[in-house]
Write a protein that holds these residues in place. Structure first.
Motif, PDB file in Angstrom:
ATOM      1  N   GLU A 165       0.792  -1.270  -0.042  1.00 48.07           N
ATOM      2  CA  GLU A 165      -0.021  -0.074   0.104  1.00 48.07           C
ATOM      3  C   GLU A 165       0.775   1.258  -0.081  1.00 48.07           C
ATOM      4  O   GLU A 165       1.838   1.427   0.739  1.00 48.07           O
ATOM      5  CB  GLU A 165      -0.873  -0.053   1.337  1.00 48.07           C
ATOM      6  CG  GLU A 165      -1.859   1.355   1.179  1.00 48.07           C
ATOM      7  CD  GLU A 165      -2.642   1.267   2.577  1.00 48.07           C
ATOM      8  OE1 GLU A 165      -3.696   1.327   2.477  1.00 48.07           O
ATOM      9  OE2 GLU A 165      -1.986   0.757   3.786  1.00 48.07           O
ATOM     10  N   ALA A 166       0.385   2.370  -0.803  1.00 48.61           N
ATOM     11  CA  ALA A 166       0.983   3.452  -0.893  1.00 48.61           C
ATOM     12  C   ALA A 166       0.020   4.435  -0.227  1.00 48.61           C
ATOM     13  O   ALA A 166      -1.246   4.553  -0.326  1.00 48.61           O
ATOM     14  CB  ALA A 166       1.648   3.682  -2.040  1.00 48.61           C
ATOM     15  N   PHE A 167       0.322   5.744   0.186  1.00 45.98           N
ATOM     16  CA  PHE A 167      -0.538   6.617   0.643  1.00 45.98           C
ATOM     17  C   PHE A 167      -0.660   7.974  -0.104  1.00 45.98           C
ATOM     18  O   PHE A 167       0.634   8.538  -0.306  1.00 45.98           O
ATOM     19  CB  PHE A 167      -0.347   7.193   2.277  1.00 45.98           C
ATOM     20  CG  PHE A 167      -0.661   6.025   3.284  1.00 45.98           C
ATOM     21  CD1 PHE A 167      -1.707   5.907   3.821  1.00 45.98           C
ATOM     22  CD2 PHE A 167       0.661   4.889   3.279  1.00 45.98           C
ATOM     23  CE1 PHE A 167      -1.984   4.829   4.441  1.00 45.98           C
ATOM     24  CE2 PHE A 167       0.163   4.035   4.270  1.00 45.98           C
ATOM     25  CZ  PHE A 167      -0.992   3.879   4.940  1.00 45.98           C
ATOM     26  N   ALA A 168      -1.817   8.296  -0.674  1.00 54.15           N
ATOM     27  CA  ALA A 168      -1.922   9.298  -1.556  1.00 54.15           C
ATOM     28  C   ALA A 168      -1.621  10.615  -0.984  1.00 54.15           C
ATOM     29  O   ALA A 168      -0.898  11.607  -1.565  1.00 54.15           O
ATOM     30  CB  ALA A 168      -3.309   9.368  -2.177  1.00 54.15           C
ATOM     31  N   ASP A 169      -2.141  10.848   0.291  1.00 56.84           N
ATOM     32  CA  ASP A 169      -1.924  12.186   1.028  1.00 56.84           C
ATOM     33  C   ASP A 169      -0.925  12.416   1.898  1.00 56.84           C
ATOM     34  O   ASP A 169      -0.873  13.389   2.882  1.00 56.84           O
ATOM     35  CB  ASP A 169      -3.287  12.615   1.599  1.00 56.84           C
ATOM     36  CG  ASP A 169      -3.882  11.485   2.498  1.00 56.84           C
ATOM     37  OD1 ASP A 169      -3.316  10.162   2.538  1.00 56.84           O
ATOM     38  OD2 ASP A 169      -4.760  11.676   3.263  1.00 56.84           O
ATOM     39  N   VAL A 194      -1.879  15.896  -5.149  1.00 55.08           N
ATOM     40  CA  VAL A 194      -1.831  14.300  -4.764  1.00 55.08           C
ATOM     41  C   VAL A 194      -2.127  13.325  -5.914  1.00 55.08           C
ATOM     42  O   VAL A 194      -1.509  12.411  -6.248  1.00 55.08           O
ATOM     43  CB  VAL A 194      -3.053  14.209  -3.815  1.00 55.08           C
ATOM     44  CG1 VAL A 194      -3.444  12.692  -3.575  1.00 55.08           C
ATOM     45  CG2 VAL A 194      -2.747  14.849  -2.412  1.00 55.08           C
ATOM     46  N   ALA A 195      -2.814  13.967  -6.884  1.00 60.73           N
ATOM     47  CA  ALA A 195      -3.239  13.205  -7.974  1.00 60.73           C
ATOM     48  C   ALA A 195      -2.123  12.941  -8.886  1.00 60.73           C
ATOM     49  O   ALA A 195      -1.966  11.750  -9.515  1.00 60.73           O
ATOM     50  CB  ALA A 195      -4.282  13.731  -8.586  1.00 60.73           C
ATOM     51  N   GLN A 196      -1.360  13.830  -9.208  1.00 68.75           N
ATOM     52  CA  GLN A 196      -0.247  14.069 -10.135  1.00 68.75           C
ATOM     53  C   GLN A 196       0.928  13.095  -9.476  1.00 68.75           C
ATOM     54  O   GLN A 196       1.661  12.217  -9.963  1.00 68.75           O
ATOM     55  CB  GLN A 196       0.544  15.242 -10.117  1.00 68.75           C
ATOM     56  CG  GLN A 196      -0.258  16.017 -11.168  1.00 68.75           C
ATOM     57  CD  GLN A 196      -0.401  15.695 -12.489  1.00 68.75           C
ATOM     58  OE1 GLN A 196       0.408  14.995 -13.040  1.00 68.75           O
ATOM     59  NE2 GLN A 196      -1.466  16.374 -13.238  1.00 68.75           N
ATOM     60  N   ARG A 197       1.170  13.014  -7.999  1.00 68.55           N
ATOM     61  CA  ARG A 197       1.891  12.105  -7.369  1.00 68.55           C
ATOM     62  C   ARG A 197       1.587  10.474  -7.656  1.00 68.55           C
ATOM     63  O   ARG A 197       2.390   9.676  -7.765  1.00 68.55           O
ATOM     64  CB  ARG A 197       2.008  12.462  -5.815  1.00 68.55           C
ATOM     65  CG  ARG A 197       2.757  13.670  -5.541  1.00 68.55           C
ATOM     66  CD  ARG A 197       2.514  13.948  -4.222  1.00 68.55           C
ATOM     67  NE  ARG A 197       3.018  13.126  -3.087  1.00 68.55           N
ATOM     68  CZ  ARG A 197       4.256  12.896  -2.789  1.00 68.55           C
ATOM     69  NH1 ARG A 197       5.205  13.653  -3.303  1.00 68.55           N
ATOM     70  NH2 ARG A 197       4.457  12.086  -1.758  1.00 68.55           N
ATOM     71  N   MET A 198       0.127  10.472  -7.436  1.00 72.94           N
ATOM     72  CA  MET A 198      -0.166   8.971  -7.687  1.00 72.94           C
ATOM     73  C   MET A 198      -0.056   8.409  -9.233  1.00 72.94           C
ATOM     74  O   MET A 198       0.303   7.273  -9.250  1.00 72.94           O
ATOM     75  CB  MET A 198      -1.716   8.663  -7.250  1.00 72.94           C
ATOM     76  CG  MET A 198      -1.704   9.058  -5.735  1.00 72.94           C
ATOM     77  SD  MET A 198      -0.851   7.957  -4.635  1.00 72.94           S
ATOM     78  CE  MET A 198       0.640   8.835  -4.477  1.00 72.94           C
ATOM     79  N   LEU A 199      -0.271   9.392 -10.025  1.00 71.60           N
ATOM     80  CA  LEU A 199       0.088   9.100 -11.428  1.00 71.60           C
ATOM     81  C   LEU A 199       1.512   8.842 -11.585  1.00 71.60           C
ATOM     82  O   LEU A 199       1.989   7.701 -12.421  1.00 71.60           O
ATOM     83  CB  LEU A 199      -0.449  10.158 -12.211  1.00 71.60           C
ATOM     84  CG  LEU A 199      -0.299  10.066 -13.796  1.00 71.60           C
ATOM     85  CD1 LEU A 199      -0.811   8.633 -14.198  1.00 71.60           C
ATOM     86  CD2 LEU A 199      -0.583  11.092 -14.558  1.00 71.60           C
ATOM     87  N   GLN A 200       2.268   9.509 -10.987  1.00 75.05           N
ATOM     88  CA  GLN A 200       3.882   9.355 -10.952  1.00 75.05           C
ATOM     89  C   GLN A 200       3.997   7.883 -10.370  1.00 75.05           C
ATOM     90  O   GLN A 200       4.801   6.993 -10.814  1.00 75.05           O
ATOM     91  CB  GLN A 200       4.559  10.505 -10.295  1.00 75.05           C
ATOM     92  CG  GLN A 200       6.034  10.223 -10.434  1.00 75.05           C
ATOM     93  CD  GLN A 200       6.791  11.331  -9.482  1.00 75.05           C
ATOM     94  OE1 GLN A 200       6.247  11.566  -8.370  1.00 75.05           O
ATOM     95  NE2 GLN A 200       7.954  11.505  -9.901  1.00 75.05           N
ATOM     96  N   LEU A 201       3.361   7.708  -9.354  1.00 77.11           N
ATOM     97  CA  LEU A 201       3.753   6.443  -8.649  1.00 77.11           C
ATOM     98  C   LEU A 201       3.391   5.146  -9.569  1.00 77.11           C
ATOM     99  O   LEU A 201       4.319   4.152  -9.710  1.00 77.11           O
ATOM    100  CB  LEU A 201       2.716   6.268  -7.287  1.00 77.11           C
ATOM    101  CG  LEU A 201       2.836   5.019  -6.738  1.00 77.11           C
ATOM    102  CD1 LEU A 201       4.015   4.858  -5.870  1.00 77.11           C
ATOM    103  CD2 LEU A 201       1.663   4.857  -5.560  1.00 77.11           C
TER     104      LEU A 201
END
Length: 254
Positions: A165-169, A194-201
């Protein structure tokens, strides 16, 4: 091959007249719901409402087990004896299973909460106690844990399916650990960031740490905390951006 990712949120955390988060709204966005079991939050009637709403939205339900810490919201570390912690985990899963059955759904996985989640990421004794609790109830229940942490290795060795698991926020250090909540900048509030970081992830296999270093993180599921201010908008923006990029949101339990 199409890319899929699970979005989860910690729900069922209201208690009587005290409201925490907007479960009904966030259940329209996520694919999995980590539902409190009464030890850190959640009253029976409220939990039943959340479980019914999860069923109505087709969202998978997991038991969000915790230390017995209502006052501290499960965010205070506890040195609990192994047999007691195992019994606590069994008790919580069983309680949620009963409520879930009454709501027409079922408990599909287990995700520890707060201080327990953080402790078992590196504490082998307490990790073993939690694993033993899950195995005692149902060895087919997957365990959700922090990506890159030892708990995933220990649980897999005992035969449990594990979900990274990763945490978006939440902000990360370069070693893959979370920035503790008492430090400035530990929680990220801007939905677009947050959204851009999760897309990068998902597309690059990691995110930028607070030290400015790209940090590899392999994740099967992304958590958006239900009690974070603006959580619903944050979850919506994450899902919207991922789907715009052809990434499907689907629970890891189907």
């Amino acid at each position: 091959m199409s890319i899929t990712i699970d979005l989860n949120s910690d729900l069922g955390e209201s208690f009587g007249q005290w409201t925490m988060g907007d479960d009904a709204a966030i259940l329209k966005v996520v694919s999995s719901a980590n539902v409190a079991c009464g030890f850190h939050a959640g009253s029976p009637a409220g939990l039943l409402d959340t479980l019914r709403a999860a069923r109505a939205q087709g969202v998978a339900v997991g038991a969000h087990v915790s230390y017995p810490d209502l006052v501290g919201f499960g965010r205070r570390s506890m040195d609990i004896a192994s047999d007691e912690l195992t019994a606590d985990v069994i008790y919580q899963i069983g309680a949620l299973q009963g409520l879930a059955r009454a709501a027409g759904t079922s408990v599909r996985y287990v995700k520890p909460h707060g201080a327990l989640y953080n402790t078992i990421a590196h504490d082998e004794r307490q990790a073993a106690a939690v694993i033993d609790g899950i195995l005692a109830v149902d060895a087919n229940l997957p365990l959700v844990g922090l990506a890159g942490s030892k708990i995933l290795e220990w649980a897999a060795q005992k035969g449990l399916r594990v979900i990274s698991e990763a945490f978006a926020d939440r902000a990360y250090h370069a070693d893959g650990t979370l920035v503790v909540r008492r430090e400035p900048g530990s929680v990220i509030h801007d939905p677009q960031t947050v959204a851009q970081r999760m897309l990068q992830l998902i597309t690059q296999g990691g995110i930028n740490s607070v030290e400015g270093i790209f940090t590899p993180i392999q994740a099967d599921s992304i958590c958006v905390h239900g009690d974070t201010p603006g959580a619903v908008e944050m979850a919506r923006r994450v899902r919207q951006l991922l789907e715009e990029q052809g990434i499907a949101v689907k629970s890891f339990v189907g």
